[in-house]
Scaffold this motif. Sequence first.
Motif, PDB file in Angstrom:
ATOM      1  N   GLN A  99       0.836  -1.198   0.000  1.00  0.00           N
ATOM      2  CA  GLN A  99       0.000   0.000   0.000  1.00  0.00           C
ATOM      3  C   GLN A  99       0.876   1.254   0.000  1.00  0.00           C
ATOM      4  O   GLN A  99       0.635   2.188  -0.764  1.00  0.00           O
ATOM      5  N   GLU A 100       1.883   1.241   0.845  1.00  0.00           N
ATOM      6  CA  GLU A 100       2.766   2.408   0.924  1.00  0.00           C
ATOM      7  C   GLU A 100       3.595   2.564  -0.351  1.00  0.00           C
ATOM      8  O   GLU A 100       3.725   3.670  -0.881  1.00  0.00           O
TER       9      GLU A 100
ATOM     10  N   LEU B 213      -1.280   3.667  -2.561  1.00  0.00           N
ATOM     11  CA  LEU B 213      -2.702   3.373  -2.699  1.00  0.00           C
ATOM     12  C   LEU B 213      -3.485   4.067  -1.600  1.00  0.00           C
ATOM     13  O   LEU B 213      -3.126   3.992  -0.425  1.00  0.00           O
ATOM     14  N   LYS B 214      -4.562   4.741  -1.983  1.00  0.00           N
ATOM     15  CA  LYS B 214      -5.456   5.390  -1.023  1.00  0.00           C
ATOM     16  C   LYS B 214      -6.884   5.196  -1.514  1.00  0.00           C
ATOM     17  O   LYS B 214      -7.226   5.576  -2.625  1.00  0.00           O
TER      18      LYS B 214
ATOM     19  N   LEU C 279      -9.845   0.235   0.924  1.00  0.00           N
ATOM     20  CA  LEU C 279      -8.528  -0.221   1.383  1.00  0.00           C
ATOM     21  C   LEU C 279      -8.344   0.085   2.871  1.00  0.00           C
ATOM     22  O   LEU C 279      -7.753  -0.715   3.604  1.00  0.00           O
TER      23      LEU C 279
ATOM     24  N   ARG D  25      -7.579  -2.717   5.624  1.00  0.00           N
ATOM     25  CA  ARG D  25      -6.455  -2.620   6.553  1.00  0.00           C
ATOM     26  C   ARG D  25      -6.939  -2.753   8.001  1.00  0.00           C
ATOM     27  O   ARG D  25      -6.316  -3.438   8.813  1.00  0.00           O
TER      28      ARG D  25
END
Length: 99
Positions: A64-65, A69-70, A74, A78
């Motif tokens: 993700q980092e 990704l945002k 998501l 998480r």
Amino acid sequence: MEYFDLRLHPMLVHFPIALFTGAVLMEVLAFISRKDQFHQTAVHMYLLAIVMTPLTVWTGLEEQEHLHLKHRVLDIHRTFALAAMWGSLISLPSLYFVH
């Protein structure tokens, strides 16, 4: 080849899910059949799932980092992943005392 080119998280995530589900099914089978072997298998599956869960969550957070990704879905994903990881890790001592 860089780690993130492999997309490990989608490959790893199914193993803890299957192990947790399989452990529950083995416990049901142990309860119905009253055989200790099924219970022992369920415990081993549960322990393996607990060991794999932090690695799986870590790969997801790293991807993700790395991929920036945002998304709201998501964030929910998480949250559930972290809850499953911490819930399983917290349950480990109780498994020891109950067993």
